[in-house]
Design an enzyme around this catalytic site. Structure first.
Site, mmCIF file in Angstrom:
data_model
loop_
_atom_site.group_PDB
_atom_site.id
_atom_site.type_symbol
_atom_site.label_atom_id
_atom_site.label_comp_id
_atom_site.label_asym_id
_atom_site.label_seq_id
_atom_site.Cartn_x
_atom_site.Cartn_y
_atom_site.Cartn_z
ATOM 1 C CB ILE A 28 82.815 33.617 31.264
ATOM 2 C CG1 ILE A 28 83.751 32.678 30.043
ATOM 3 C CG2 ILE A 28 83.940 34.384 31.484
ATOM 4 C CD1 ILE A 28 82.620 33.842 28.609
ATOM 5 C CG ASP A 42 90.310 42.839 31.496
ATOM 6 O OD1 ASP A 42 90.818 42.038 31.030
ATOM 7 O OD2 ASP A 42 90.375 43.653 30.984
HETATM 8 P P1 ADP Z 1 82.324 45.677 30.088
HETATM 9 O O1 ADP Z 1 83.603 46.432 30.549
HETATM 10 O O2 ADP Z 1 82.126 44.988 27.978
HETATM 11 O O3 ADP Z 1 80.453 45.951 30.109
HETATM 12 P P2 ADP Z 1 81.753 43.537 31.848
HETATM 13 O O4 ADP Z 1 83.113 42.837 32.793
HETATM 14 O O5 ADP Z 1 81.545 45.221 33.210
HETATM 15 O O6 ADP Z 1 82.484 44.461 30.933
HETATM 16 O O7 ADP Z 1 80.994 43.257 31.884
HETATM 17 C C1 ADP Z 1 80.487 41.911 31.541
HETATM 18 C C2 ADP Z 1 79.037 41.575 31.807
HETATM 19 O O8 ADP Z 1 80.603 39.979 32.364
HETATM 20 C C3 ADP Z 1 78.406 42.028 32.818
HETATM 21 O O9 ADP Z 1 76.845 41.439 33.060
HETATM 22 C C4 ADP Z 1 79.239 41.279 34.009
HETATM 23 O O10 ADP Z 1 78.339 40.828 35.343
HETATM 24 C C5 ADP Z 1 79.618 39.762 33.472
HETATM 25 N N1 ADP Z 1 80.817 38.985 34.552
HETATM 26 C C6 ADP Z 1 81.615 39.667 35.307
HETATM 27 N N2 ADP Z 1 82.361 38.548 35.718
HETATM 28 C C7 ADP Z 1 82.112 37.110 34.955
HETATM 29 C C8 ADP Z 1 82.461 36.126 35.048
HETATM 30 N N3 ADP Z 1 83.797 35.711 36.052
HETATM 31 N N4 ADP Z 1 81.985 34.894 34.409
HETATM 32 C C9 ADP Z 1 81.243 36.137 33.237
HETATM 33 N N5 ADP Z 1 80.260 36.454 33.129
HETATM 34 C C10 ADP Z 1 81.041 37.879 34.133
#
Ligand code: ADP
Length: 176
Positions: free
Chosen positions: A10, A33
């Site tokens: 993302i 994040d």
């Molecule tokens: P939450 O705490 O809301 O569950 P996370 O960041 O742990 O959020 O995960 C949300 C989703 O984002 C997961 O499917 C994870 O694999 C994904 N994710 C992590 N890094 C990225 C990235 N750089 N781009 C897109 N998706 C990502």
């Protein structure tokens, strides 16, 4: 409003806004994040700290969203939203519906015409990805005239192909 579902990172999207699956502190965390803050650099954290010192002294509640400038990311805006944490008993779909709705409303408010979403709550916060995808699809299908009028593209950016397949199924996208 076109909906696209892609596999990718993302932090590397050419959309006007990207959505961050943040936590209530807005001061950074793990997962997407952490990746967003690393890619955006210190300006993003400074914008978040400013919010914590002014309008969001108690942090951002679950289901709410707020936009900030995007630091050195290729986007104009980061829209921070706090998904429900399954591990803390936050199991109500309406909280996730609210994340998607509030994020799109925030995009309209800043004039973003394209928005990229991660799979909010489907990582560290422990929601079943299929449930997240289903709620995303239903929320988008329910629609909103303001979104239709000002947003051209909503892109779901999933971190791996199996997650992409889950979203494609929920949105009824057929795969070749
Ligand atoms: P939450 O705490 O809301 O569950 P996370 O960041 O742990 O959020 O995960 C949300 C989703 O984002 C997961 O499917 C994870 O694999 C994904 N994710 C992590 N890094 C990225 C990235 N750089 N781009 C897109 N998706 C990502």
């Amino acid at each position: 409003m076109e909906i696209r579902i892609v596999t990718g990172d993302i932090t590397r999207q050419d959309t006007d806004a990207i959505v961050n699956a943040a936590n209530s502190s807005l001061l950074g965390g793990g997962g997407v994040d952490g990746a967003i803050h690393r890619a955006a650099g210190p300006d993003l954290l400074a914008h978040c700290r400013k919010l914590r010192e002014t309008t969001l002294r108690d942090g951002l509640p679950v289901g709410k969203a707020v936009a900030t400038p995007a630091g050195r990311l290729p986007n104009d805006w980061v829209i921070h939203t706090v998904g429900p944490n399954w591990h803390q008993g936050q199991h109500e779909p309406r909280l996730l519906v609210s994340c998607f709705r509030e994020s799109l409303d925030a995009a309209v408010a800043v004039g973003a015409r394209s928005v990229a979403f991660p799979a909010i709550s489907a990582g560290i916060y422990g929601w079943d990805p299929a449930e997240v995808a289903r709620i995303a699809a239903e929320t988008l299908a329910a629609g909103n005239p303001a979104w239709e009028e000002s947003i051209e593209e909503v892109r779901f950016v999933l971190f791996n192909p199996s997650l992409t397949a889950v979203f494609e199924d929920a949105f009824g996208v057929s795969r070749a």
